[in-house]
Design an enzyme around this catalytic site. Structure first.
Site, PDB file in Angstrom:
ATOM      1  N   GLY A   1       2.900  -0.214   3.582  1.00 20.57           N
ATOM      2  CA  GLY A   1       3.096  -1.655   3.668  1.00 20.57           C
ATOM      3  C   GLY A   1       2.801  -2.203   5.048  1.00 20.57           C
ATOM      4  CB  ILE A   2       2.115  -0.738   8.113  1.00 21.31           C
ATOM      5  CG1 ILE A   2       3.616  -0.493   7.961  1.00 21.31           C
ATOM      6  CG2 ILE A   2       1.748  -1.063   9.560  1.00 21.31           C
ATOM      7  CD1 ILE A   2       4.497  -1.586   8.482  1.00 21.31           C
ATOM      8  N   GLY A   3      -0.668  -1.066   7.237  1.00 21.92           N
ATOM      9  CA  GLY A   3      -2.087  -1.140   7.574  1.00 21.92           C
ATOM     10  C   GLY A   3      -2.918  -1.895   6.558  1.00 21.92           C
ATOM     11  NE  ARG A   4      -3.665   2.041   2.356  1.00 18.90           N
ATOM     12  CZ  ARG A   4      -3.434   3.098   1.595  1.00 18.90           C
ATOM     13  NH1 ARG A   4      -4.338   3.478   0.698  1.00 18.90           N
ATOM     14  NH2 ARG A   4      -2.319   3.795   1.714  1.00 18.90           N
TER      15      ARG A   4
ATOM     16  CB  CYS B   1      -0.954  -0.042   1.185  1.00 20.72           C
ATOM     17  SG  CYS B   1      -0.176  -0.410   2.775  1.00 20.72           S
ATOM     18  CB  SER B   2       0.942   4.528   1.452  1.00 21.79           C
ATOM     19  OG  SER B   2       1.826   5.635   1.500  1.00 21.79           O
TER      20      SER B   2
END
Length: 334
Positions: free
Chosen positions: A254-257, A251-252
């Protein structure tokens, strides 16, 4: 499908749905993951103090976010003589899943920044990590990249790391767009030809994008995310013929989404394996005391391997559950 297997999944669906009101308690368990248990905003400083992310510290401006450094132990190490071996990406191995994941930050490019749009470090200029990204893709032998965001300027977005038409050069890599199709509002499918003349390599990379997911937020239409999960799984099986072939997810940050999507995809794959085999042991470590699904071990494992913020916030944690429940409803209603 075997009636007994559908019966089992219906019961699993019922028990999982009944526990949704207790997710705050589950998420609280995840906040106890170190190195700063119970202190979410202290995790970065603790990681630095304990020297758990020294590679990222050595190359700070190759990170999109100034406080999202991956653990050294699981980082993807680039094989290169001329460039740093660092990229903000992590190998993720999940219990019961024969294939590995690589979760990574979106690549950086100077075109995303300027005097009005600065980096997370307060600079008007950014490094380019597009070459490192394509090196990781080819060296990992992955054939599938999953993109969970749109293209936008700024450190909270995602830089243009692939050509919109024709070809572009990123360090030693020539990337050519061979195919692009907007399948639906939630799915853009691409194929890239990636060449490295120096190393005499030439590979085809499949690229699936879900552009509807806002940064730090959740998806408005869970059905769209569930459909994307199914399409990714189908493509992964189609193009990654070896069980050791990883899938790359970003994602942006690489953690949440990325963590939320990986959670839902992993459970979906386990459900499909159960439908094929009838082996209830496939859900070992995934069920709570009532027999409903429990994502705590799965998310905890990702937090221990990449970063303590994997699946960022209770809303994203609930979204992972909602997506799996949607998928279960589709299966058991048919």
């Amino acid at each position: 499908m075997e009636p007994e297997r559908i019966k089992f999944l219906k019961k699993l669906l019922q028990l999982t749905t009944e526990k949704l009101g207790l997710l705050s308690q589950e998420y609280d368990q995840l906040e106890q993951v170190g190195p700063a248990p119970g202190n979410s905003w202290g995790q970065h400083d603790a990681m630095v103090a304990m020297k758990l992310c020294q590679a990222a510290q050595q190359y700070p401006y190759m990170n999109r976010y100034s406080n999202l450094y991956p653990f050294d132990e699981n980082r993807f190490v680039l094989e290169t003589k001329d460039e740093p071996d660092y990229i903000n990406a992590s190998w993720i191995k999940l219990h019961g899943e024969p294939r590995d994941f690589i979760l990574t930050m979106a690549p950086l490019h100077p075109s995303s920044f300027g005097t009005k749009v600065k980096t997370d470090f307060g600079s008007s200029f950014s490094e380019s990590t597009c070459g490192q990204f394509w090196r990781m893709v080819t060296q990992s032998k992955s054939r599938l990249v999953v993109m969970l965001c749109g293209l936008e300027k700024g450190y909270q977005g995602c830089s243009q790391y692939f050509p919109v038409q024709g070809s572009e050069n990123y360090e030693d890599f020539k990337v050519e767009l061979k195919h692009e199709q907007v399948i639906s509002e939630e799915l853009v499918e691409r194929k890239f030809d990636v060449k490295n003349e120096k190393e005499k390599t030439n590979v085809e990379i499949n690229h699936l994008q879900f552009p509807l997911w806002p940064n730090y937020g959740v998806v408005d239409n869970v059905g769209q995310l569930a459909n994307f999960v199914k399409q990714v799984d189908k493509k992964w099986i189609e193009v990654c013929t070896s069980e050791t072939t990883p899938i790359i997810v970003h994602c942006s940050g690489g953690i949440g989404r990325s963590g939320t999507f990986t959670s839902a995809l992993t459970v979906f794959r386990r459900i499909n394996q159960y439908l094929q085999t009838g082996d209830e042991k496939l859900f070992s470590g995934m069920l709570d005391e009532s027999g409903g699904l429990c994502l705590v071990p799965l998310v905890k494992s990702m937090r221990e391997q990449r970063h303590p913020w994997m699946v960022e916030g209770e809303a994203q944690y609930k979204l992972a559950y909602d997506t799996v429940i949607h998928l279960l409803l589709e299966i058991t209603d048919n």
